[in-house]
Write a protein that holds these residues in place. Structure first.
Motif, short mmCIF file in Angstrom:
data_model
loop_
_atom_site.label_atom_id
_atom_site.label_comp_id
_atom_site.label_asym_id
_atom_site.label_seq_id
_atom_site.Cartn_x
_atom_site.Cartn_y
_atom_site.Cartn_z
N VAL A 298 0.75 -1.15 0.08
CA VAL A 298 0.16 0.32 -0.26
C VAL A 298 1.12 1.24 0.22
O VAL A 298 1.02 1.79 -0.55
N GLU A 299 2.06 1.16 0.66
CA GLU A 299 2.94 2.45 0.70
C GLU A 299 3.69 2.95 -0.84
O GLU A 299 3.84 3.88 -1.39
N THR A 300 3.82 1.66 -2.13
CA THR A 300 3.49 1.64 -3.34
C THR A 300 2.44 3.01 -3.49
O THR A 300 3.25 4.17 -4.34
N ALA A 301 1.88 2.57 -3.53
CA ALA A 301 -0.01 3.05 -4.03
C ALA A 301 0.90 5.35 -3.82
O ALA A 301 1.05 6.18 -3.97
N TYR A 302 1.54 5.27 -2.48
CA TYR A 302 1.33 6.39 -1.43
C TYR A 302 2.93 6.65 -2.59
O TYR A 302 2.05 8.19 -2.16
N ILE A 303 3.84 6.58 -2.92
CA ILE A 303 4.59 6.96 -3.18
C ILE A 303 4.94 7.39 -4.67
O ILE A 303 5.20 8.55 -4.96
N PHE A 304 3.98 6.73 -5.36
CA PHE A 304 3.51 7.15 -6.81
C PHE A 304 2.31 8.67 -6.73
O PHE A 304 3.58 9.26 -6.91
N VAL A 305 1.83 8.68 -5.36
CA VAL A 305 1.58 9.89 -5.94
C VAL A 305 1.66 10.75 -5.30
O VAL A 305 1.94 12.06 -5.93
N ASP A 306 2.35 10.38 -3.88
CA ASP A 306 3.37 11.71 -3.18
C ASP A 306 4.27 12.37 -4.41
O ASP A 306 4.84 13.18 -4.53
N THR A 307 5.02 11.02 -5.33
CA THR A 307 6.39 12.14 -6.55
C THR A 307 5.53 11.62 -7.56
O THR A 307 6.96 12.19 -8.51
N TYR A 308 4.59 11.93 -7.63
CA TYR A 308 3.64 12.51 -9.56
C TYR A 308 4.80 13.11 -9.77
O TYR A 308 4.86 12.87 -11.15
N TYR A 309 4.55 14.56 -9.23
CA TYR A 309 5.59 15.48 -10.07
C TYR A 309 6.56 15.96 -10.60
O TYR A 309 6.68 16.41 -11.43
#
Length: 378
Positions: A298-309
């Motif tokens: 689940v953390e991987t999904a958070y990292i994706f959103v957090d680093t999307y920019y």
């Protein structure tokens, strides 16, 4: 007979001197002497009132030295009366003169301090020697004067008149008036000088008080200024440290994200199976779709959103190591809207095990506030 009477008086006085100096007396301290002399002075007044009544001058209740000291401080004339019952003139002098209303009134109006004693007592006897009394009753008029040539010194008590034997009230008033007229101006001059000195002292004291008050006010003002300056310095220091902490936190967050994006697994190949398809509605309204392996956390999904920019930035801007002494927190939540399920960060839980994420989900990215953080902690 007159010669015989004079001889008897001389013999009597000689015997008194012999008695005073030759007979042994217990040694006493100065304090005991003063107490004894004061008691004897009080006893003299009591005996006088018992024998001649309460109409008499207001005798000073205390020792002769105390009377002289008070007269010196208050700048008053002192009338010292020395007597002994062994002289025939004593009784008539006490009955006719010291109880005279005219003399009593005169002494009161002129503020003359009166002290009386029996020369059989130690202090009056010593006074009789000092004043060179030969016949009783003996009266000395004493007043504060500045000795000639000693203008810089304080006033001293000086005997300015003395008369011996019986004196009528009229004669005493006349003699006292002469002394007052002669030495009163000097006494008044001393009073004026003393008043001037006192006024100057009071002015100096007031000036000193005003100066001290001003000094205290200035010191208080300086103290408050120092306190305000110190408070301002501490506030600026606190603000500077907070700003440094904010900048360091922002830098660490940024560096962590640049490091985390390098740790983000690649998107699964189209031929891979067990793939979750997650659709994110970002906080700015943009919608992004991304596939994750079932075993991604689940953390991987958070990292994706957090680093999307950061996805389009050059690789040279990446960070190879996470910042030290820093623990990253995400400032958003991933939420399934219907039914509402909050998917909390979990670095161990796989996506396929998270209800609402597998095999696909529409997620809303909800930014956190401090209140949200508190509620989330609860």
């Amino acid at each position: 007979m007159a010669i015989l009477y004079a001889c008897i008086n001389i013999i009597r006085e000689v015997l008194q001197i012999v008695y005073y100096f030759l007979l042994p007396r217990p040694a006493v301290s100065d304090g005991q002497n003063r107490q004894r002399d004061s008691q004897l002075a009080t006893q003299f007044i009591q005996k006088f009132a018992e024998k001649y009544g309460n109409v008499h001058p207001e005798f000073f209740r205390g020792t002769l030295s105390e009377a002289l000291e008070r007269a010196k401080n208050e700048l008053r004339f002192v009338m010292v009366v020395l007597q002994t019952d062994e002289h025939d003139d004593t009784d008539i002098f006490n009955r006719d003169t010291l109880t005279s209303q005219s003399l009593i009134t005169f002494l009161r109006e002129k503020n003359i301090l009166t002290w009386a004693g029996d020369v059989k007592d130690p202090e009056p006897y010593q006074a009789s020697i000092t004043l060179q009394a030969t016949t009783y009753p003996f009266i000395a008029i004493i007043v504060a004067q500045i000795p000639h040539g000693n203008t810089g010194s304080g006033p001293k008590m000086i005997a300015v008149d003395r008369f011996e034997g019986f004196s009528s009230p009229e004669n005493m008033i006349a003699r006292l008036t002469m002394s007052i007229n002669r030495y009163g101006p000097e006494l008044q001059r001393i009073r004026s000088e003393r008043a001037g000195h006192e006024a100057a002292r009071q002015i100096r004291a007031q000036q000193d008080d005003a100066y001290l008050a001003s000094l205290r006010a200035d010191q208080e003002k300086e103290r408050r200024a120092r306190e305000l300056a110190e408070a301002k310095r501490l506030a600026e220091e606190h603000a500077r440290k907070e700003e440094e902490a904010r900048r360091l936190l922002a830098l660490n967050r940024e560096n962590w994200r640049r490091w985390a994006i390098t740790q983000l697994p690649d998107e699964p190949h189209p031929n891979e199976i067990e793939v979750a398809k997650l659709s994110f509605k970002l906080a700015n309204g943009e919608r992004v779709v991304r596939k994750f392996r079932a075993t991604d956390t689940v953390e991987t999904a958070y990292i994706f959103v957090d680093t999307y920019y950061l996805k389009n930035e050059a690789s040279s801007s990446t960070v190879t190591e996470p910042p030290s002494n820093y623990e990253h927190t995400f400032d958003f939540l991933l939420v399934s809207p219907y039914p509402r399920i909050v998917h909390h960060v979990d670095k161990f839980k796989e996506i396929k095990s998270e209800q609402g994420l597998w095999p696909s989900a529409n997620l809303i990215v909800e930014e956190l506030t401090s209140d949200d953080d508190d509620d989330d902690d609860e």
